[in-house]
Design an enzyme around this catalytic site. Structure first.
Site, PDB file in Angstrom:
ATOM      1  N   GLY A  46     -12.531  13.192  52.867  1.00 24.25           N
ATOM      2  CA  GLY A  46     -12.529  11.736  52.787  1.00 24.25           C
ATOM      3  C   GLY A  46     -13.628  11.147  53.644  1.00 24.25           C
ATOM      4  O   GLY A  46     -14.162  11.812  54.543  1.00 24.25           O
ATOM      5  N   GLN A  51     -17.857   4.836  58.618  1.00 24.33           N
ATOM      6  CA  GLN A  51     -18.462   6.109  59.057  1.00 24.33           C
ATOM      7  C   GLN A  51     -19.931   6.205  58.661  1.00 24.33           C
ATOM      8  O   GLN A  51     -20.656   7.032  59.214  1.00 24.33           O
ATOM      9  CB  GLN A  51     -17.698   7.301  58.476  1.00 24.33           C
ATOM     10  CG  GLN A  51     -16.308   7.477  59.072  1.00 24.33           C
ATOM     11  CD  GLN A  51     -15.623   8.687  58.489  1.00 24.33           C
ATOM     12  OE1 GLN A  51     -15.021   8.617  57.425  1.00 24.33           O
ATOM     13  NE2 GLN A  51     -15.736   9.826  59.157  1.00 24.33           N
ATOM     14  N   CYS A  88     -12.515  15.392  61.383  1.00 23.88           N
ATOM     15  CA  CYS A  88     -13.156  14.169  60.904  1.00 23.88           C
ATOM     16  C   CYS A  88     -14.660  14.401  60.892  1.00 23.88           C
ATOM     17  O   CYS A  88     -15.200  15.001  61.828  1.00 23.88           O
ATOM     18  CB  CYS A  88     -12.815  13.021  61.853  1.00 23.88           C
ATOM     19  SG  CYS A  88     -13.608  11.466  61.440  1.00 23.88           S
ATOM     20  N   LEU A  89     -15.326  13.932  59.845  1.00 22.78           N
ATOM     21  CA  LEU A  89     -16.777  14.106  59.770  1.00 22.78           C
ATOM     22  C   LEU A  89     -17.491  13.400  60.919  1.00 22.78           C
ATOM     23  O   LEU A  89     -18.623  13.746  61.255  1.00 22.78           O
ATOM     24  CB  LEU A  89     -17.304  13.599  58.427  1.00 22.78           C
ATOM     25  CG  LEU A  89     -16.887  14.427  57.200  1.00 22.78           C
ATOM     26  CD1 LEU A  89     -17.398  13.780  55.923  1.00 22.78           C
ATOM     27  CD2 LEU A  89     -17.382  15.863  57.298  1.00 22.78           C
ATOM     28  N   HIS A 130      -5.546   8.676  57.463  1.00 20.84           N
ATOM     29  CA  HIS A 130      -6.722   8.881  58.314  1.00 20.84           C
ATOM     30  C   HIS A 130      -7.837   7.896  57.936  1.00 20.84           C
ATOM     31  O   HIS A 130      -8.427   7.245  58.801  1.00 20.84           O
ATOM     32  CB  HIS A 130      -7.188  10.337  58.156  1.00 20.84           C
ATOM     33  CG  HIS A 130      -8.425  10.698  58.913  1.00 20.84           C
ATOM     34  ND1 HIS A 130      -8.418  11.603  59.955  1.00 20.84           N
ATOM     35  CD2 HIS A 130      -9.724  10.296  58.769  1.00 20.84           C
ATOM     36  CE1 HIS A 130      -9.661  11.714  60.425  1.00 20.84           C
ATOM     37  NE2 HIS A 130     -10.465  10.945  59.718  1.00 20.84           N
ATOM     38  N   GLU A 131      -8.113   7.798  56.633  1.00 19.89           N
ATOM     39  CA  GLU A 131      -9.220   6.924  56.202  1.00 19.89           C
ATOM     40  C   GLU A 131      -8.888   5.456  56.421  1.00 19.89           C
ATOM     41  O   GLU A 131      -9.749   4.669  56.809  1.00 19.89           O
ATOM     42  CB  GLU A 131      -9.566   7.171  54.731  1.00 19.89           C
ATOM     43  CG  GLU A 131     -10.025   8.571  54.398  1.00 19.89           C
ATOM     44  CD  GLU A 131     -11.091   9.136  55.321  1.00 19.89           C
ATOM     45  OE1 GLU A 131     -11.878   8.367  55.899  1.00 19.89           O
ATOM     46  OE2 GLU A 131     -11.109  10.366  55.475  1.00 19.89           O
ATOM     47  N   HIS A 134      -9.614   4.348  59.824  1.00 20.00           N
ATOM     48  CA  HIS A 134     -11.035   4.058  60.087  1.00 20.00           C
ATOM     49  C   HIS A 134     -11.349   2.579  59.835  1.00 20.00           C
ATOM     50  O   HIS A 134     -12.194   1.999  60.518  1.00 20.00           O
ATOM     51  CB  HIS A 134     -11.934   4.901  59.174  1.00 20.00           C
ATOM     52  CG  HIS A 134     -12.236   6.283  59.694  1.00 20.00           C
ATOM     53  ND1 HIS A 134     -12.828   6.514  60.909  1.00 20.00           N
ATOM     54  CD2 HIS A 134     -12.045   7.510  59.141  1.00 20.00           C
ATOM     55  CE1 HIS A 134     -12.994   7.827  61.085  1.00 20.00           C
ATOM     56  NE2 HIS A 134     -12.515   8.446  60.023  1.00 20.00           N
TER      57      HIS A 134
HETATM   58 ZN    ZN Z   1     -12.453  10.490  59.768  1.00 19.14          ZN
END
Ligand code: ZN
Length: 164
Positions: A46, A51, A88-89, A130-131, A134
């Site tokens: 995701g 991000q 997480c990226l 999670h997303e 953000h």
């Molecule tokens: Zn993330």
């Protein structure tokens, strides 16, 4: 389409609240395409617009079923819980244990701003939570139980420790 630069923990844009999308402009369409491309390139499950430095309420997810685009998403219902590894990226190379709902029902808008609902369990439920965090400037490291630990080469392939 282009790969966008993924912002990392410590970048203040990740701590800001994203704004609602009111219309789909060519720039938004390009952003959505780029977000999918960036997520796939980086092997994430995701990615949320902040991000890549854009404070808009747009999220892309793909847990291996099918690509999911969520614009202006909102969680309607959660049930049960799951505790597991999460990455997480924006926090490359790290994993931490986070407890999330095991079932989520959410509403969102598609690329034509038409409303739909999505239900998810397990990884999809985790990814949606999670997303959406953000979009509020919340990172999983805020919710981690215990320490963050380094992802080793072996762990990298494990199903339950995806970068979302
Ligand atoms: Zn993330």
């Amino acid at each position: 389409m282009a790969i966008r630069n993924v912002r990392e923990l410590g970048d203040e844009v990740l701590r800001k609240k994203s704004r609602e999308v009111k219309e789909i402009t060519p720039r938004i369409r390009e952003l959505i395409d780029d977000m999918f491309e960036t997520m796939y390139e980086k092997d994430g499950v995701g990615l949320a617009a902040p991000q890549v430095g854009i404070l808009k309420r747009i999220v892309v997810i793909d847990t291996g079923e099918e690509p999911l685009l969520m614009i202006n998403p909102r969680i309607l219902e959660t049930r049960d819980s799951q505790t597991g590894g999460e990455g997480c990226l924006s926090v490359p190379g790290k994993v931490g244990t986070v407890t999330r709902p095991n079932y989520v029902r959410a509403e969102a808008y598609d690329e034509n701003l038409e409303r739909f609902e999505v239900e998810g369990t397990e990884l999809l439920a985790r990814a949606i939570c999670h997303e959406l965090d953000h979009l509020e400037g919340v990172m999983y490291v805020d919710k981690v139980e215990g320490e963050l630990y380094d992802v080793t080469a072996d762990q990298d392939d494990e199903e339950d420790e995806e970068d979302i």
